[in-house]
Scaffold this active site. Structure first.
Site, PDB file in Angstrom:
ATOM      1  N   LYS A   1       1.694   9.804  65.203  1.00 43.69           N
ATOM      2  CA  LYS A   1       0.959  10.927  64.623  1.00 43.69           C
ATOM      3  C   LYS A   1      -0.552  10.812  64.874  1.00 43.69           C
ATOM      4  CE  LYS A   1       4.387  11.850  60.978  1.00 43.69           C
ATOM      5  NZ  LYS A   1       4.593  12.029  59.498  1.00 43.69           N
TER       6      LYS A   1
ATOM      7  N   TYR B   1       8.452  21.148  61.515  1.00 43.13           N
ATOM      8  CA  TYR B   1       8.596  20.786  60.099  1.00 43.13           C
ATOM      9  C   TYR B   1       9.108  21.954  59.248  1.00 43.13           C
ATOM     10  CZ  TYR B   1       6.591  16.058  60.366  1.00 43.13           C
ATOM     11  OH  TYR B   1       6.373  14.719  60.609  1.00 43.13           O
TER      12      TYR B   1
ATOM     13  N   PHE C   1       3.177  20.480  50.165  1.00 45.05           N
ATOM     14  CA  PHE C   1       2.335  19.790  51.153  1.00 45.05           C
ATOM     15  C   PHE C   1       2.492  20.358  52.563  1.00 45.05           C
ATOM     16  CE2 PHE C   1       6.268  17.288  50.581  1.00 45.05           C
ATOM     17  CZ  PHE C   1       6.771  17.286  51.875  1.00 45.05           C
TER      18      PHE C   1
ATOM     19  N   ARG D   1      14.340   4.320  61.611  1.00 42.16           N
ATOM     20  CA  ARG D   1      13.935   4.606  60.226  1.00 42.16           C
ATOM     21  C   ARG D   1      13.590   3.296  59.507  1.00 42.16           C
ATOM     22  NH1 ARG D   1      12.626   9.795  58.724  1.00 42.16           N
ATOM     23  NH2 ARG D   1      12.544   8.751  56.705  1.00 42.16           N
TER      24      ARG D   1
ATOM     25  N   THR E   1       8.450   6.508  53.616  1.00 38.10           N
ATOM     26  CA  THR E   1       7.485   7.595  53.854  1.00 38.10           C
ATOM     27  C   THR E   1       6.117   7.264  53.266  1.00 38.10           C
ATOM     28  OG1 THR E   1       9.337   9.152  53.736  1.00 38.10           O
ATOM     29  CG2 THR E   1       7.116  10.085  53.540  1.00 38.10           C
TER      30      THR E   1
ATOM     31  N   ARG F   1       4.845   1.515  58.954  1.00 40.84           N
ATOM     32  CA  ARG F   1       4.036   2.180  57.933  1.00 40.84           C
ATOM     33  C   ARG F   1       3.337   1.180  57.021  1.00 40.84           C
ATOM     34  NH1 ARG F   1       8.270   7.174  57.035  1.00 40.84           N
ATOM     35  NH2 ARG F   1       7.147   8.748  58.261  1.00 40.84           N
TER      36      ARG F   1
ATOM     37  N   ASN G   1       0.852   8.992  57.759  1.00 39.12           N
ATOM     38  CA  ASN G   1       1.738   7.822  57.758  1.00 39.12           C
ATOM     39  C   ASN G   1       2.212   7.408  59.148  1.00 39.12           C
ATOM     40  OD1 ASN G   1       3.573   9.849  58.160  1.00 39.12           O
ATOM     41  ND2 ASN G   1       4.733   9.498  56.284  1.00 39.12           N
TER      42      ASN G   1
ATOM     43  N   HIS H   1       6.720   9.555  62.917  1.00 39.55           N
ATOM     44  CA  HIS H   1       7.899  10.349  62.540  1.00 39.55           C
ATOM     45  C   HIS H   1       9.103   9.751  63.238  1.00 39.55           C
ATOM     46  CE1 HIS H   1      10.732  13.660  62.032  1.00 39.55           C
ATOM     47  NE2 HIS H   1      11.059  13.430  63.292  1.00 39.55           N
TER      48      HIS H   1
ATOM     49  N   GLU I   1      15.310  17.807  67.771  1.00 35.16           N
ATOM     50  CA  GLU I   1      13.901  17.427  67.909  1.00 35.16           C
ATOM     51  C   GLU I   1      13.590  16.994  69.341  1.00 35.16           C
ATOM     52  OE1 GLU I   1      13.540  16.039  63.209  1.00 35.16           O
ATOM     53  OE2 GLU I   1      13.316  14.541  64.787  1.00 35.16           O
TER      54      GLU I   1
END
Ligand code: DAT
Ligand code: MG
Length: 141
Positions: free
Chosen positions: A11, A51, A59, A87, A93, A104, A114, A117, A128
């Site tokens: 990100k 998203y 948010f 993950r 998260t 993270r 964070n 993704h 995706e």
């Protein structure tokens, strides 16, 4: 366990702090192979589409603004059980709740910023990946 593909984004907070190499090192150390990767500037439309599942959340506006605030690196990762494994490597998260050794925990600034993704299911991984890569851009092996 089957060989799977999952979709990853490094990100804006990661690209702006020169963390893409550090994050890729953790991805590769976990046995995940980066089989496609490109640096892009997401458009607002792309971020909203990506998203869309969160569009009713409070948010959402902040999330979309953040995702277009600077370039991101989009990736396809491949390996045994890649979706769940990534993950795990990402961590929770909210970085305050992320386990030691996770991306993270090591790099994220906040629940919003964070760093990464990762797809949360096989169906979403497929959708995706298809949003950002054509099949001939993904080079396994
Ligand atoms: P994840 O990225 O772990 O799959 P998610 O799908 O629940 O988490 O949310 C997508 C992104 O939205 C998340 O990475 C950061 C942002 N986000 C989630 N919850 C948030 C919150 N309470 N406040 C601000 N941003 C949030
Ligand atoms: Mg998610």
């Amino acid at each position: 366990m089957a060989i799977e593909r999952t979709f990853s984004i490094l990100k804006p907070d990661a690209t702006q702090r020169n963390l893409t190499g550090g994050i890729n090192a953790l991805i590769e150390a976990a046995g995940l192979k980066i089989v496609a990767q490109k640096r892009i500037q997401m458009s607002l439309a792309e971020a909203r589409r990506f998203y869309a599942v969160h569009k009713e959340r409070p948010f959402f506006g902040e999330l979309v603004e953040f995702m277009v605030s600077a370039p991101v690196v989009v990736q396809v990762l491949e390996g045994e059980n890649a979706i769940a494994k990534y993950r795990e490597v990402m961590g929770a998260t909210n970085p305050a709740q992320a386990a030691e050794g996770t991306i993270r925990k090591q790099f994220a600034l906040s629940v919003g910023e964070n760093s990464v993704h990762g797809s949360d299911s096989a169906d979403n991984a497929k959708l995706e990946i298809a949003q950002f890569f054509s099949e001939n851009e993904i080079i396994s092996g």
